[in-house]
Design a protein around this motif. Structure first.
Motif, PDB file in Angstrom:
ATOM      1  N   LEU A  68       0.839  -1.191   0.000  1.00  0.00           N
ATOM      2  CA  LEU A  68       0.000   0.000   0.000  1.00  0.00           C
ATOM      3  C   LEU A  68       0.874   1.242   0.000  1.00  0.00           C
ATOM      4  CD1 LEU A  68      -2.728  -0.921   2.635  1.00  0.00           C
ATOM      5  CD2 LEU A  68      -2.799  -1.210   0.178  1.00  0.00           C
ATOM      6  N   LYS A  69       0.436   2.240  -0.740  1.00  0.00           N
ATOM      7  CA  LYS A  69       1.174   3.494  -0.821  1.00  0.00           C
ATOM      8  C   LYS A  69       0.160   4.626  -0.741  1.00  0.00           C
ATOM      9  CE  LYS A  69       5.098   4.866  -3.534  1.00  0.00           C
ATOM     10  NZ  LYS A  69       5.741   4.773  -4.847  1.00  0.00           N
ATOM     11  N   SER A  70       0.415   5.593   0.135  1.00  0.00           N
ATOM     12  CA  SER A  70      -0.554   6.674   0.317  1.00  0.00           C
ATOM     13  C   SER A  70      -0.141   7.917  -0.457  1.00  0.00           C
ATOM     14  CB  SER A  70      -0.702   7.011   1.784  1.00  0.00           C
ATOM     15  OG  SER A  70       0.486   7.563   2.278  1.00  0.00           O
ATOM     16  N   SER A  71      -1.140   8.582  -1.001  1.00  0.00           N
ATOM     17  CA  SER A  71      -0.888   9.858  -1.655  1.00  0.00           C
ATOM     18  C   SER A  71      -1.418  11.004  -0.798  1.00  0.00           C
ATOM     19  CB  SER A  71      -1.531   9.896  -3.034  1.00  0.00           C
ATOM     20  OG  SER A  71      -2.919   9.716  -2.910  1.00  0.00           O
ATOM     21  N   THR A  72      -2.440  10.705   0.020  1.00  0.00           N
ATOM     22  CA  THR A  72      -2.976  11.701   0.948  1.00  0.00           C
ATOM     23  C   THR A  72      -3.056  11.070   2.332  1.00  0.00           C
ATOM     24  OG1 THR A  72      -5.240  11.033   0.476  1.00  0.00           O
ATOM     25  CG2 THR A  72      -4.362  12.842  -0.824  1.00  0.00           C
ATOM     26  N   LYS A  73      -2.774  11.839   3.356  1.00  0.00           N
ATOM     27  CA  LYS A  73      -2.757  11.299   4.714  1.00  0.00           C
ATOM     28  C   LYS A  73      -4.104  11.420   5.410  1.00  0.00           C
ATOM     29  CE  LYS A  73       2.092  12.009   5.291  1.00  0.00           C
ATOM     30  NZ  LYS A  73       2.974  11.265   6.074  1.00  0.00           N
ATOM     31  N   GLY A  74      -5.082  12.077   4.802  1.00  0.00           N
ATOM     32  CA  GLY A  74      -6.363  12.317   5.445  1.00  0.00           C
ATOM     33  C   GLY A  74      -7.318  11.132   5.413  1.00  0.00           C
ATOM     34  N   THR A  75      -7.060  10.133   4.588  1.00  0.00           N
ATOM     35  CA  THR A  75      -7.986   9.012   4.452  1.00  0.00           C
ATOM     36  C   THR A  75      -7.360   7.726   4.962  1.00  0.00           C
ATOM     37  OG1 THR A  75      -7.225   8.445   2.243  1.00  0.00           O
ATOM     38  CG2 THR A  75      -8.984  10.065   2.386  1.00  0.00           C
ATOM     39  N   LYS A  76      -8.210   6.749   5.239  1.00  0.00           N
ATOM     40  CA  LYS A  76      -7.731   5.433   5.672  1.00  0.00           C
ATOM     41  C   LYS A  76      -7.502   4.509   4.487  1.00  0.00           C
ATOM     42  CE  LYS A  76      -9.780   5.503  10.225  1.00  0.00           C
ATOM     43  NZ  LYS A  76     -10.657   4.820  11.169  1.00  0.00           N
ATOM     44  N   GLU A  77      -7.914   4.942   3.309  1.00  0.00           N
ATOM     45  CA  GLU A  77      -7.709   4.131   2.106  1.00  0.00           C
ATOM     46  C   GLU A  77      -6.405   4.521   1.442  1.00  0.00           C
ATOM     47  OE1 GLU A  77     -11.111   4.709  -0.344  1.00  0.00           O
ATOM     48  OE2 GLU A  77     -12.170   3.047   0.572  1.00  0.00           O
ATOM     49  N   ARG A  78      -5.719   3.520   0.938  1.00  0.00           N
ATOM     50  CA  ARG A  78      -4.448   3.739   0.247  1.00  0.00           C
ATOM     51  C   ARG A  78      -4.471   2.996  -1.079  1.00  0.00           C
ATOM     52  NH1 ARG A  78      -0.611   4.090   5.076  1.00  0.00           N
ATOM     53  NH2 ARG A  78      -1.566   5.857   6.114  1.00  0.00           N
ATOM     54  N   TYR A  79      -3.628   3.414  -1.998  1.00  0.00           N
ATOM     55  CA  TYR A  79      -3.524   2.750  -3.298  1.00  0.00           C
ATOM     56  C   TYR A  79      -2.709   1.466  -3.178  1.00  0.00           C
ATOM     57  CZ  TYR A  79      -5.450   6.865  -5.555  1.00  0.00           C
ATOM     58  OH  TYR A  79      -6.279   7.884  -5.931  1.00  0.00           O
ATOM     59  N   VAL A  80      -3.131   0.442  -3.910  1.00  0.00           N
ATOM     60  CA  VAL A  80      -2.413  -0.831  -3.939  1.00  0.00           C
ATOM     61  C   VAL A  80      -1.428  -0.783  -5.105  1.00  0.00           C
ATOM     62  CG1 VAL A  80      -2.608  -3.334  -4.166  1.00  0.00           C
ATOM     63  CG2 VAL A  80      -4.405  -2.047  -2.994  1.00  0.00           C
ATOM     64  N   TYR A  81      -0.156  -1.013  -4.804  1.00  0.00           N
ATOM     65  CA  TYR A  81       0.890  -1.014  -5.815  1.00  0.00           C
ATOM     66  C   TYR A  81       1.449  -2.417  -5.986  1.00  0.00           C
ATOM     67  CZ  TYR A  81       1.401   3.985  -6.617  1.00  0.00           C
ATOM     68  OH  TYR A  81       1.195   5.279  -7.017  1.00  0.00           O
ATOM     69  N   LEU A  82       2.019  -2.652  -7.147  1.00  0.00           N
ATOM     70  CA  LEU A  82       2.638  -3.928  -7.483  1.00  0.00           C
ATOM     71  C   LEU A  82       4.101  -3.669  -7.828  1.00  0.00           C
ATOM     72  CD1 LEU A  82       2.576  -6.936  -8.446  1.00  0.00           C
ATOM     73  CD2 LEU A  82       1.842  -6.055 -10.649  1.00  0.00           C
ATOM     74  N   ARG A  83       4.996  -4.414  -7.192  1.00  0.00           N
ATOM     75  CA  ARG A  83       6.420  -4.310  -7.500  1.00  0.00           C
ATOM     76  C   ARG A  83       6.876  -5.656  -8.074  1.00  0.00           C
ATOM     77  NH1 ARG A  83       9.265  -2.642  -2.695  1.00  0.00           N
ATOM     78  NH2 ARG A  83       8.895  -0.528  -3.395  1.00  0.00           N
ATOM     79  N   ILE A  84       7.412  -5.619  -9.287  1.00  0.00           N
ATOM     80  CA  ILE A  84       7.956  -6.811  -9.941  1.00  0.00           C
ATOM     81  C   ILE A  84       9.460  -6.652 -10.010  1.00  0.00           C
ATOM     82  CG2 ILE A  84       7.995  -8.188 -12.048  1.00  0.00           C
ATOM     83  CD1 ILE A  84       5.169  -7.171 -12.611  1.00  0.00           C
ATOM     84  N   THR A  85      10.173  -7.663  -9.536  1.00  0.00           N
ATOM     85  CA  THR A  85      11.633  -7.636  -9.554  1.00  0.00           C
ATOM     86  C   THR A  85      12.140  -8.790 -10.417  1.00  0.00           C
ATOM     87  OG1 THR A  85      11.621  -6.765  -7.307  1.00  0.00           O
ATOM     88  CG2 THR A  85      13.704  -7.628  -8.126  1.00  0.00           C
ATOM     89  N   VAL A  86      12.914  -8.454 -11.439  1.00  0.00           N
ATOM     90  CA  VAL A  86      13.508  -9.464 -12.317  1.00  0.00           C
ATOM     91  C   VAL A  86      15.012  -9.249 -12.312  1.00  0.00           C
ATOM     92  CG1 VAL A  86      13.622 -10.384 -14.662  1.00  0.00           C
ATOM     93  CG2 VAL A  86      11.447  -9.539 -13.761  1.00  0.00           C
ATOM     94  N   ASP A  87      15.742 -10.261 -11.898  1.00  0.00           N
ATOM     95  CA  ASP A  87      17.210 -10.204 -11.818  1.00  0.00           C
ATOM     96  C   ASP A  87      17.699  -8.994 -11.031  1.00  0.00           C
ATOM     97  OD1 ASP A  87      17.462 -12.549 -13.270  1.00  0.00           O
ATOM     98  OD2 ASP A  87      17.599 -11.500 -15.186  1.00  0.00           O
ATOM     99  N   GLY A  88      17.004  -8.669  -9.937  1.00  0.00           N
ATOM    100  CA  GLY A  88      17.414  -7.589  -9.053  1.00  0.00           C
ATOM    101  C   GLY A  88      17.007  -6.197  -9.494  1.00  0.00           C
ATOM    102  N   VAL A  89      16.262  -6.068 -10.595  1.00  0.00           N
ATOM    103  CA  VAL A  89      15.828  -4.764 -11.083  1.00  0.00           C
ATOM    104  C   VAL A  89      14.338  -4.600 -10.777  1.00  0.00           C
ATOM    105  CG1 VAL A  89      15.586  -3.292 -13.109  1.00  0.00           C
ATOM    106  CG2 VAL A  89      17.521  -4.866 -12.939  1.00  0.00           C
TER     107      VAL A  89
END
Length: 56
Positions: free
Chosen positions: A12-33
């Motif tokens: 989860l990553k927040s863009s605004t601190k006023g809400t309890k909802e946050r955006y769901v992000y996806l991180r893909i790592t291939v060969d350390g990148v």
């Protein structure tokens, strides 16, 4: 012999601190990148387990 690595992480990553909802992000790592992208979905912080990296 050539060895490849691959990993997927949701977090989860927040863009605004006023809400309890946050955006769901996806991180893909291939060969350390790592590359990040948004799933364009929101989720409540108290319904997310950061330890298991998934919704509860």
């Amino acid at each position: 012999m050539l060895e490849n690595s691959f990993g997927i992480t949701f977090f989860l990553k927040s863009s605004t601190k006023g809400t309890k909802e946050r955006y769901v992000y996806l991180r893909i790592t291939v060969d350390g990148v790592p590359k990040e992208t948004s799933t364009k979905r929101k989720w409540e912080v108290n319904r997310w387990s950061q330890r298991t990296e998934r919704a509860t």
